[in-house]
Motif scaffolding. Structure first.
Motif, PDB file in Angstrom:
ATOM      1  N   PRO A1022       0.996  -1.190  -0.078  1.00  0.00           N
ATOM      2  CA  PRO A1022      -0.052  -0.031   0.041  1.00  0.00           C
ATOM      3  C   PRO A1022       0.833   1.304   0.065  1.00  0.00           C
ATOM      4  O   PRO A1022       0.395   2.368  -0.184  1.00  0.00           O
ATOM      5  CB  PRO A1022      -0.723  -0.088   1.309  1.00  0.00           C
ATOM      6  N   MET A1023       2.252   1.373   0.172  1.00  0.00           N
ATOM      7  CA  MET A1023       2.963   2.611   0.259  1.00  0.00           C
ATOM      8  C   MET A1023       3.330   2.990  -1.058  1.00  0.00           C
ATOM      9  O   MET A1023       3.969   2.144  -1.953  1.00  0.00           O
ATOM     10  CB  MET A1023       4.359   2.026   1.093  1.00  0.00           C
ATOM     11  N   ARG A1024       2.837   3.922  -1.284  1.00  0.00           N
ATOM     12  CA  ARG A1024       2.926   4.825  -2.792  1.00  0.00           C
ATOM     13  C   ARG A1024       4.423   5.164  -2.943  1.00  0.00           C
ATOM     14  O   ARG A1024       4.835   4.917  -4.245  1.00  0.00           O
ATOM     15  CB  ARG A1024       2.116   5.902  -2.942  1.00  0.00           C
ATOM     16  N   ASP A1025       5.172   5.681  -1.890  1.00  0.00           N
ATOM     17  CA  ASP A1025       6.480   5.993  -2.486  1.00  0.00           C
ATOM     18  C   ASP A1025       7.516   4.826  -2.726  1.00  0.00           C
ATOM     19  O   ASP A1025       8.204   4.637  -3.560  1.00  0.00           O
ATOM     20  CB  ASP A1025       7.163   6.500  -0.998  1.00  0.00           C
ATOM     21  N   LEU A1026       7.176   3.446  -2.060  1.00  0.00           N
ATOM     22  CA  LEU A1026       7.953   2.332  -2.456  1.00  0.00           C
ATOM     23  C   LEU A1026       7.663   1.985  -3.899  1.00  0.00           C
ATOM     24  O   LEU A1026       8.473   1.485  -4.827  1.00  0.00           O
ATOM     25  CB  LEU A1026       7.734   1.277  -1.351  1.00  0.00           C
ATOM     26  N   GLN A1027       6.239   2.162  -4.222  1.00  0.00           N
ATOM     27  CA  GLN A1027       5.837   1.658  -5.570  1.00  0.00           C
ATOM     28  C   GLN A1027       6.396   2.596  -6.594  1.00  0.00           C
ATOM     29  O   GLN A1027       7.030   2.260  -7.688  1.00  0.00           O
ATOM     30  CB  GLN A1027       4.417   1.633  -5.688  1.00  0.00           C
ATOM     31  N   LEU A1028       6.393   4.020  -6.306  1.00  0.00           N
ATOM     32  CA  LEU A1028       7.038   4.849  -7.328  1.00  0.00           C
ATOM     33  C   LEU A1028       8.542   4.603  -7.319  1.00  0.00           C
ATOM     34  O   LEU A1028       9.158   4.800  -8.475  1.00  0.00           O
ATOM     35  CB  LEU A1028       6.704   6.196  -6.661  1.00  0.00           C
ATOM     36  N   GLY A1029       9.369   4.124  -6.113  1.00  0.00           N
ATOM     37  CA  GLY A1029      10.682   3.921  -6.230  1.00  0.00           C
ATOM     38  C   GLY A1029      10.876   2.611  -7.107  1.00  0.00           C
ATOM     39  O   GLY A1029      11.911   2.619  -8.020  1.00  0.00           O
ATOM     40  N   PHE A1031       9.222   1.921 -10.009  1.00  0.00           N
ATOM     41  CA  PHE A1031       9.141   2.581 -11.304  1.00  0.00           C
ATOM     42  C   PHE A1031      10.462   3.253 -11.588  1.00  0.00           C
ATOM     43  O   PHE A1031      10.785   3.225 -12.647  1.00  0.00           O
ATOM     44  CB  PHE A1031       7.739   3.397 -11.496  1.00  0.00           C
ATOM     45  N   ARG A1032      10.844   4.153 -10.560  1.00  0.00           N
ATOM     46  CA  ARG A1032      12.119   4.582 -11.040  1.00  0.00           C
ATOM     47  C   ARG A1032      13.223   3.601 -11.250  1.00  0.00           C
ATOM     48  O   ARG A1032      14.015   4.077 -12.434  1.00  0.00           O
ATOM     49  CB  ARG A1032      12.360   5.396  -9.787  1.00  0.00           C
ATOM     50  N   ASN A1033      13.360   2.434 -10.795  1.00  0.00           N
ATOM     51  CA  ASN A1033      14.581   1.606 -10.849  1.00  0.00           C
ATOM     52  C   ASN A1033      14.323   0.919 -12.399  1.00  0.00           C
ATOM     53  O   ASN A1033      15.229   0.675 -13.205  1.00  0.00           O
ATOM     54  CB  ASN A1033      14.586   0.519  -9.782  1.00  0.00           C
ATOM     55  N   ALA A1045       8.436   3.586 -22.113  1.00  0.00           N
ATOM     56  CA  ALA A1045       7.558   4.515 -22.128  1.00  0.00           C
ATOM     57  C   ALA A1045       6.225   3.915 -21.469  1.00  0.00           C
ATOM     58  O   ALA A1045       5.498   4.661 -20.849  1.00  0.00           O
ATOM     59  CB  ALA A1045       7.134   4.920 -23.745  1.00  0.00           C
ATOM     60  N   SER A1046       6.023   2.614 -21.894  1.00  0.00           N
ATOM     61  CA  SER A1046       5.135   1.698 -21.243  1.00  0.00           C
ATOM     62  C   SER A1046       5.137   2.201 -19.481  1.00  0.00           C
ATOM     63  O   SER A1046       4.211   2.311 -18.699  1.00  0.00           O
ATOM     64  CB  SER A1046       4.996   0.527 -21.725  1.00  0.00           C
ATOM     65  N   HIS A1047       6.449   1.844 -19.026  1.00  0.00           N
ATOM     66  CA  HIS A1047       6.494   1.783 -17.597  1.00  0.00           C
ATOM     67  C   HIS A1047       6.182   3.269 -17.226  1.00  0.00           C
ATOM     68  O   HIS A1047       5.946   3.406 -16.194  1.00  0.00           O
ATOM     69  CB  HIS A1047       7.951   1.314 -17.212  1.00  0.00           C
ATOM     70  N   LEU A1048       6.571   4.280 -18.010  1.00  0.00           N
ATOM     71  CA  LEU A1048       6.541   5.549 -17.526  1.00  0.00           C
ATOM     72  C   LEU A1048       4.919   6.056 -17.434  1.00  0.00           C
ATOM     73  O   LEU A1048       4.488   6.675 -16.589  1.00  0.00           O
ATOM     74  CB  LEU A1048       7.229   6.498 -18.536  1.00  0.00           C
TER      75      LEU A1048
END
Length: 1064
Positions: A1022-1029, A1031-1033, A1045-1048
């Motif tokens: 449920p933690m959005r910061d971890l999920q965005l991290g 995607f960043r990797n 682009a799909s991942h973005l």
């Protein structure tokens, strides 16, 4: 008395003295006095003017002065010839005690002989020779006097070196090298003048002094000097008005030419070129400039025109540069993916990265339609690549005797004109020994000449010696044999040779050589075998040869040890009879039946006594038959016949009433073989037999017989023991040596037998192929003979490697690589060359990998010899890599434990192909093998370790780990995936251009799989910061742009959802 008008004035005398003391060269001069023809003085064919004080004495009585001789225009002496002559007149005997006599050559250096020197009559043209960076005094050793006499004395030498720019560090290095070179030659270093480039040293006596080729390469030399060096200004210029203007022997425009590099005079070479090739462009220019009155090329005009040409060419010549290390003439550029051509051969440049620029270069041109006045045909050696490239050009040898070269063989009589631009590919007939009369290789000859003999050699006893070669061990072998078993060994070799004689289609010369080999093995058995104590024969012989030979064949129970030399003599006598039998029968068949006395004499030369007695008895010549029956026996009978002949001569018997051949037979029976062979030619083996049978005592040992023949040979009273192919007349065109150059192998065996000190100086000539065969490249039988003789202790020598390498070459040309390695393992071990055998074996494995690896029997035999398996696998790895079979190459690199090379091939050529083919188990197997040795592999984690990490990470992501809560599980997975993706990016940066496109695709697919597995678990946290991290990797992974682009888009959608949640 001459009138006073003939004498020069005092002013002229002073001028004359000055001109003598400052002359730079000595030649033909005339004093410019009142009259040029007043006084004529002859001194060693020179015309020299003298001062009045000595001239009056000379006019009273002419005498010859023994001046030194010097005719080269670029050489000088100090004092010069005129000054020497003047002082000799003033002080008789001065020439025998000249102080600090100096000889030099412009631009090269000079030598000052210390103290008093006797220069009377010295031919300096022959004694003193200056060349590039060297001085030779008394080059002909036969003319060199003892130390202290003539010019063989202490002297101070100054040589001018051609060196480029000098900085302080380079100057110190050159001085050190010059000092070392000086001391190595036994001289004493004095100094090196960096300004004048003058190297000065002191010698105590003379031979050759200067720089060797290695020293010249260490000290990078510039071209020869362009002008006279300041160090040579020890003499002045001649001011005589009548002297011809002298051309500088090394002009400024020719000092960097090819003749100067070859140590020749460029000016003289250019004059020769002008005279020989007048159609060249430059020569046409100054031929057209010749005035009408000077249509012929005289010496004066040739020099002046050459000076004018030199001035015109000054602007064309590039500035001098330092001579660099020779570069390869050609470079091969292999085919690339973006190249349309299959490959190109380019000229090598100093800087490969610089673009090639086409330019017109004017070189030395030849008109091939014009005959040269010296040779009468076109001289092809002027365009020889070796002449221009020096030591960087060489002949190329390929496998199986293939020779690649340009030009024609030395001494070739081929009239075709060849240029160095034409490449010739020829093959040397190394396998001539196994070819039949139609020049075809016969399989049965290969098996008998090589396989059978080497198989038998392998079956004999050997002792091994292990030598360490790095981390490996090599088992060297050495044949073991004693003289008791030698007879049986020789018998087996004879059987093999006799089977070769049974092969059909052999040439007559091949049959002669094979029959000779049979007799050689028989002779080895005769001379070097021994008998056992029980009386069983290993060698046979006797005093009365025929009788004792029969006794030995019947099996005598015991033999007196004192009779062994006589037994060996009897066996040698029997061997000699067998050798000459065919020659005797051939000569008998060529004579008429009426010449029965000549027939008798020929039978006696072959020791065929039974046939001779029967012939004489059948002709009713009973008394002669009785004498012949006792031939070679008691010395009493010989002396009786000799005394009877002497009585006949003393009593004045007219021998014209006795047949000439009868007298010849009586002389032979009397032991006078010289008188018997008068006016008759005979081969060396029959001469040796006559010496043993009829002249020497019947109990003479073999060493005495051989030494007697050798003494007669040295005195020119015996025929030369020429090799069998010359003796039998089957030498062929390839053999050009005279009969004195080498002896027959049988004669060498005789010399070896009578040598008691085991120090045989003719071993190298003995074991030359031309001592037993007319094929200079056939070593197959002489190698076995050498090995056996060495094993029984007949000689000891460890430097006959030419035999081993010769046989190796023959075996390789026939594809017998395993036997070649077997021969190499029998090469003697020397401490000076501990890795010789290992180096040769590895070369064979690499060069002939296709041959031995394609035959399982050869590979098994090589492994049986103890050759390290790693060497075999390494050779096969290189072979398969060269032919593009990368997977097999990798397997063999792994087998030979070459982990760095295996890793490089795996990463750049194998792993991505297997990955894209979904052969993941094979990737895991190969990578796991290398992982155990990853400490020896550079960039392991960024190479094969990538695939290990991928499979491990993928396996971990697919497992459900219930021991961790959702947040901790995603965080650990995200960190692990980040490490892997960073590892991928770093690997791409490290390997860079070495990775093909397919490898980058494999990396992309690995990144996609790991990214997909990571993002599939986002809904669990449920933690959005971890999920965005996460995607960043994922967006930093090396994936295609559409995937990124799909991942973005997914990341933007997640972030939008996150903002909506915050707003609510």
């Amino acid at each position: 008395m001459a009138s006073t008008s003939l004498l020069p004035s005092p002013d002229e005398v002073c001028y004359t003295r000055h001109s003598f003391s400052t002359a730079s060269t000595c030649g033909v001069y005339s004093h410019a006095g009142p009259s040029d023809s007043d006084v004529s003085i002859k001194l060693k064919k020179r015309r020299i003017s003298f001062c009045p004080s000595s001239l009056s004495n000379w006019l009273l009585g002419e005498r010859e002065i023994p001046l030194p001789i010097l005719e080269f225009s670029d050489y000088f002496i100090e004092p010069c010839l005129e000054e020497l002559a003047t002082r000799e007149f003033e002080d008789p005997g001065y020439l025998s005690r000249v102080q600090n006599f100096t000889v030099g050559r412009f631009g090269y250096g000079f030598v000052k002989f210390l103290g008093e020197t006797d220069v009377r009559g010295l031919d300096l043209n022959e004694i003193v020779k200056f060349a590039r960076h060297e001085l030779v005094v008394y080059g002909d050793e036969s003319l060199k006097p003892s130390v202290g006499q003539g010019l063989n004395k202490a002297a101070e030498v100054t040589l001018v070196l051609q060196i480029g720019s000098l900085d302080e560090g380079r100057l110190d290095d050159i001085v050190t090298r010059l000092r070392r070179s000086t001391e190595r030659q036994g001289a004493s270093f004095i100094s090196f003048n960096s300004t004048k480039r003058a190297w000065k040293f002191l010698v105590q006596h003379f031979s050759r002094f200067g720089l060797s080729e290695d020293d010249e390469e260490d000290i990078v030399m510039d071209d020869p000097p362009t002008v006279q060096d300041p160090a040579m200004e020890i003499v002045g210029e001649i001011s005589d008005d009548d002297e011809e203007p002298r051309v500088n022997p090394v002009g400024p425009d020719l000092s960097h030419s090819l003749p100067a590099h070859l140590g020749l005079d460029p000016a003289k070479m250019n004059e020769m070129r002008m005279l020989m090739f007048p159609n060249d462009e430059e020569e046409l220019e100054y031929i057209n400039e010749i005035p009408p009155g000077k249509s012929s090329l005289s010496k004066d005009y040739a020099r002046s025109s050459f000076q004018n040409s030199a001035q015109r060419m000054t602007h064309k010549v590039s500035p001098p540069v330092a001579r660099r290390t020779p570069l390869p003439l050609l470079e091969y550029k292999p085919c690339t993916a973006d190249s349309s051509s299959p490959g190109a051969i380019l000229l090598m440049q100093q800087n490969k990265d610089m673009p090639l620029k086409a330019a017109r270069v004017e070189g030395f041109k030849l008109d091939t339609t014009r005959e040269t006045p010296l040779t009468g045909h076109y001289s092809g050696n002027i365009v020889d690549a070796g002449l221009f490239m020096g030591r960087s050009f060489r002949v190329g040898w390929g496998p199986n005797g293939v020779l690649v070269h340009s030009g024609a063989p030395v001494g070739s009589k081929d009239s075709r004109r060849v240029l160095s631009s034409v490449i010739h590919i020829e093959k040397v007939a190394i396998d001539k020994a196994v070819r039949d009369e139609s020049n075809k290789v016969r399989k049965e000859l290969v098996e008998l000449a090589f396989d059978s003999t080497l198989n038998f050699h392998e079956s004999l006893n050997h002792k091994t010696k292990e030598v360490e070669v790095g981390s490996f061990k090599l088992k060297l072998q050495n044949l073991v044999c004693d003289r008791l078993t030698l007879s049986g060994v020789c018998r087996n070799y004879i059987d093999i040779v006799e089977r070769q004689l049974e092969v059909s289609g052999l040439s007559s010369s091949a049959k002669v050589i094979l029959m000779h080999q049979v007799m050689v093995w028989e002779l080895i058995k005769v001379l070097f075998s021994e008998r056992e104590n029980n009386g069983q024969s290993k060698s046979v012989g006797a005093d009365n040869e025929e009788d004792v030979m029969e006794d030995i064949k019947d099996g005598s129970p015991e033999v007196d040890p004192e009779a062994l030399p006589l037994i060996r003599r009897a066996e040698f006598s029997y061997w000699l009879q067998e050798c000459v039998c065919h020659r005797v029968q051939a000569e008998i068949s060529s004579i008429s039946e009426s010449s029965y006395l000549e027939h008798l004499f020929l039978l006696l030369t072959g020791r065929q006594l039974d046939a001779a007695v029967e012939l004489a008895a059948s002709k009713g010549d009973v008394r002669l038959a009785c004498l012949i029956s006792q031939a070679g026996g008691s010395l009493v009978n010989r002396s009786d016949i000799s005394r009877q002949l002497d009585l006949w001569r003393t009593n004045g018997l007219d021998f014209s009433f006795i047949e000439k051949d009868r007298v010849r037979i009586l002389e032979l029976l009397a032991g006078n073989i010289g008188g018997a062979l008068r006016d008759i030619g005979i081969d060396w083996k029959r001469f040796l037999g006559l010496l043993m049978w009829y002249q020497l005592p019947p109990d003479s040992s073999l060493p005495i017989i051989f030494q007697t023949y050798k003494q007669l040979l040295n005195n020119g009273r015996a025929p030369y023991p020429v090799p069998v192919y010359i003796d039998e007349g089957v030498a062929g065109e390839s053999v050009t040596q005279t009969k004195e150059e080498r002896f027959d192998f049988s004669y060498y065996l005789m010399l070896l037998h009578c040598n008691q000190d085991n120090e045989f100086g003719l071993l190298k000539r003995m074991f030359s192929t031309l001592s037993s065969t007319n094929d200079p490249l056939d070593y197959h039988m002489i190698w076995h003979q050498r090995a056996l003789l060495k094993a029984v202790g007949a000689f000891s020598a460890n430097d006959l490697y030419v035999l081993d390498m010769g046989l190796v070459s023959q075996l390789l040309s026939l594809g017998q690589c395993h036997w070649a390695i077997y021969v190499v393992l029998h090469m003697p071990y020397q401490e000076d060359y501990p890795f010789l055998q290992a180096t040769v074996i590895r070369e064979i494995l690499f060069q002939y990998c296709e041959t031995w690896s394609s035959e399982k029997s050869q590979q098994q035999f090589i492994e049986k010899l103890g050759v390290p398996l790693a060497w075999l696998h390494e050779a096969m790895a290189v072979y398969f890599n060269y032919h593009g079979d990368i997977l097999k190459s990798l397997e063999h690199f792994l087998q030979c434990s070459n982990w760095p090379k295996a890793h490089s091939i795996f990463v750049t050529s194998v792993a991505h192909s297997l990955f894209l083919s979904a052969k993941h188990s094979e990737i895991w197997r190969l990578a796991s093998l290398m992982e155990e040795h990853k400490s020896e592999i550079e960039n392991w984690d960024l190479g094969a370790g990538i695939y290990i990490s991928f499979y491990s990470r993928k396996s971990a992501l697919l497992e459900d780990d219930d021991s961790l809560n959702g947040s901790d599980s995603l965080e650990s997975k995200n960190a692990a995936c980040k490490n892997f993706l960073d590892q991928l990016n770093e690997s791409l940066a490290v390997w860079a251009g070495r990775l093909p496109l397919e490898a980058r695709v494999a990396y992309s697919k690995m990144a996609e799989e790991i990214s997909s597995l990571l993002l599939s678990d986002l809904s669990e946290d449920p933690m959005r910061d971890l999920q965005l991290g996460c995607f960043r990797n994922v967006c930093s992974a090396p994936v295609p742009e559409d995937v990124r682009a799909s991942h973005l888009q997914d990341a933007v959608a997640l972030y939008t959802c996150y903002l909506s949640e915050l707003a609510s």
